[in-house]
Scaffold this active site. Structure first.
Site, PDB file in Angstrom:
ATOM      1  N   TYR A  14     -32.036   4.559  -8.627  1.00 33.69           N
ATOM      2  CA  TYR A  14     -31.415   5.731  -9.234  1.00 33.69           C
ATOM      3  C   TYR A  14     -32.046   6.136 -10.569  1.00 33.69           C
ATOM      4  O   TYR A  14     -31.651   7.145 -11.151  1.00 33.69           O
ATOM      5  CB  TYR A  14     -29.923   5.464  -9.477  1.00 33.69           C
ATOM      6  CG  TYR A  14     -29.168   5.132  -8.226  1.00 33.69           C
ATOM      7  CD1 TYR A  14     -28.840   6.114  -7.304  1.00 33.69           C
ATOM      8  CD2 TYR A  14     -28.776   3.819  -7.956  1.00 33.69           C
ATOM      9  CE1 TYR A  14     -28.141   5.813  -6.144  1.00 33.69           C
ATOM     10  CE2 TYR A  14     -28.075   3.510  -6.803  1.00 33.69           C
ATOM     11  CZ  TYR A  14     -27.765   4.510  -5.901  1.00 33.69           C
ATOM     12  OH  TYR A  14     -27.074   4.207  -4.756  1.00 33.69           O
ATOM     13  N   HIS A  19     -28.388  12.339 -11.786  1.00 33.93           N
ATOM     14  CA  HIS A  19     -27.158  11.663 -12.212  1.00 33.93           C
ATOM     15  C   HIS A  19     -27.416  10.657 -13.333  1.00 33.93           C
ATOM     16  O   HIS A  19     -26.467  10.199 -13.965  1.00 33.93           O
ATOM     17  CB  HIS A  19     -26.539  10.935 -11.018  1.00 33.93           C
ATOM     18  CG  HIS A  19     -25.121  11.312 -10.708  1.00 33.93           C
ATOM     19  ND1 HIS A  19     -24.438  12.350 -11.304  1.00 33.93           N
ATOM     20  CD2 HIS A  19     -24.241  10.768  -9.834  1.00 33.93           C
ATOM     21  CE1 HIS A  19     -23.220  12.425 -10.816  1.00 33.93           C
ATOM     22  NE2 HIS A  19     -23.069  11.480  -9.923  1.00 33.93           N
ATOM     23  N   TYR A  55     -21.566   1.697 -11.576  1.00 38.06           N
ATOM     24  CA  TYR A  55     -21.890   2.908 -10.826  1.00 38.06           C
ATOM     25  C   TYR A  55     -21.094   4.067 -11.412  1.00 38.06           C
ATOM     26  O   TYR A  55     -20.007   3.914 -11.965  1.00 38.06           O
ATOM     27  CB  TYR A  55     -21.695   2.764  -9.315  1.00 38.06           C
ATOM     28  CG  TYR A  55     -22.771   1.888  -8.711  1.00 38.06           C
ATOM     29  CD1 TYR A  55     -24.018   2.408  -8.387  1.00 38.06           C
ATOM     30  CD2 TYR A  55     -22.540   0.530  -8.522  1.00 38.06           C
ATOM     31  CE1 TYR A  55     -25.017   1.589  -7.873  1.00 38.06           C
ATOM     32  CE2 TYR A  55     -23.534  -0.291  -8.004  1.00 38.06           C
ATOM     33  CZ  TYR A  55     -24.768   0.243  -7.685  1.00 38.06           C
ATOM     34  OH  TYR A  55     -25.749  -0.567  -7.199  1.00 38.06           O
ATOM     35  N   ASN A  57     -19.276   6.712 -10.606  1.00 39.48           N
ATOM     36  CA  ASN A  57     -17.900   7.144 -10.356  1.00 39.48           C
ATOM     37  C   ASN A  57     -16.839   6.150 -10.814  1.00 39.48           C
ATOM     38  O   ASN A  57     -15.650   6.444 -10.743  1.00 39.48           O
ATOM     39  CB  ASN A  57     -17.706   7.453  -8.874  1.00 39.48           C
ATOM     40  CG  ASN A  57     -18.518   8.652  -8.431  1.00 39.48           C
ATOM     41  OD1 ASN A  57     -19.052   9.394  -9.246  1.00 39.48           O
ATOM     42  ND2 ASN A  57     -18.631   8.841  -7.132  1.00 39.48           N
TER      43      ASN A  57
END
Length: 183
Positions: A14, A19, A55, A57
C-alpha cells in the site's frame, strides 16, 4: 502536547497508494518512528506523531488509547488524510465536521467520541467510475500525477509543522487556498 496522525495502510503493498498520503506526509517530516501498541510513534516538538498499523478503516483503535493516555484534547489532534471530495493538488485544514464517508476518519470519531479533532485533507480527486471508490483509493498515482503529488507532500509537510507551531487558524488561512496542481 499534541498528536498528529497520518492515515494509511501498513505494508509495502500500500506504500504508494492514494490512501497512504497521510503516511507519506509523516515520512517527509524526517522523524524516527518506533513501534508502540498498534502504531509507529515518533516524538518531536513536544508532541507525538502516529502512523497506525491497524489499517486505514480501523485507525481509531490506535489513536484513542494514545490520546487518552496522554490526555490530549481533540483540538490538539491533527489527522492527515486523503480526500476524494478535493481535486488532486488541493489541501485544506478543517476543524470537526462530517467524515464524509471516510471510514478512517469515522473510526477516529467513534473511538474518541467526538468530531472536534482537526484534519488536514489532501485532495486525490474522484474516481472515473464512482462505484469503484475503494479500488481507486488503493491504487497508486499515475505517472503524470506524480509532480503534483510531490508538491502536495512538500506543502503538507509545511502545513503540519505550521499547525504544530501556530495552531489551526493561521495555517488554514495560509494553506487552504493553494492550488498545487499548477506547476
Amino acid at each position: 502536547m499534541f498528536l498528529v496522525v497520518g492515515q494509511g495502510n501498513p505494508g509495502e503493498r500500500y506504500a504508494r497508494t492514494r490512501h497512504n498520503l497521510g503516511f507519506m506526509v509523516l515520512d517527509r517530516l524526517g522523524l524516527s518512528f518506533r513501534p508502540r501498541g498498534e502504531a509507529l510513534v515518533a516524538e518531536a516538538e513536544g508532541g507525538l506523531f502516529l502512523k497506525p498499523l491497524t489499517y486505514y478503516n480501523l485507525t481509531g483503535r490506535a489513536v484513542a488509547p494514545l490520546a487518552r493516555f496522554y490526555k490530549i484534547p481533540p483540538e490538539r489532534i491533527l489527522v492527515v488524510h486523503d480526500e476524494m471530495d478535493l481535486p488532486l493538488g488541493r489541501i485544506r485544514f478543517k476543524a470537526g465536521g462530517s467524515a464524509a464517508g471516510n471510514r478512517g476518519v469515522l473510526s477516529i470519531e467513534e473511538a474518541l467520541g467526538t468530531r472536534a479533532f482537526h484534519r488536514l485533507r489532501l485532495g486525490i480527486g474522484k474516481p472515473p467510475d464512482p462505484s469503484r471508490g475503494a479500488e481507486y483509493v488503493l491504487s497508486p498515482f499515475r505517472e503524470e500525477e506524480l509532480p503534483v503529488v510531490e508538491r502536495v507532500l512538500e506543502a503538507a509537510k509545511e502545513a503540519v509543522w505550521c499547525w504544530v507551531r501556530e495552531g489551526l487558524p493561521p495555517c488554514a488561512g495560509r494553506f487552504n487556498g493553494l492550488d498545487l496542481s499548477l506547476g
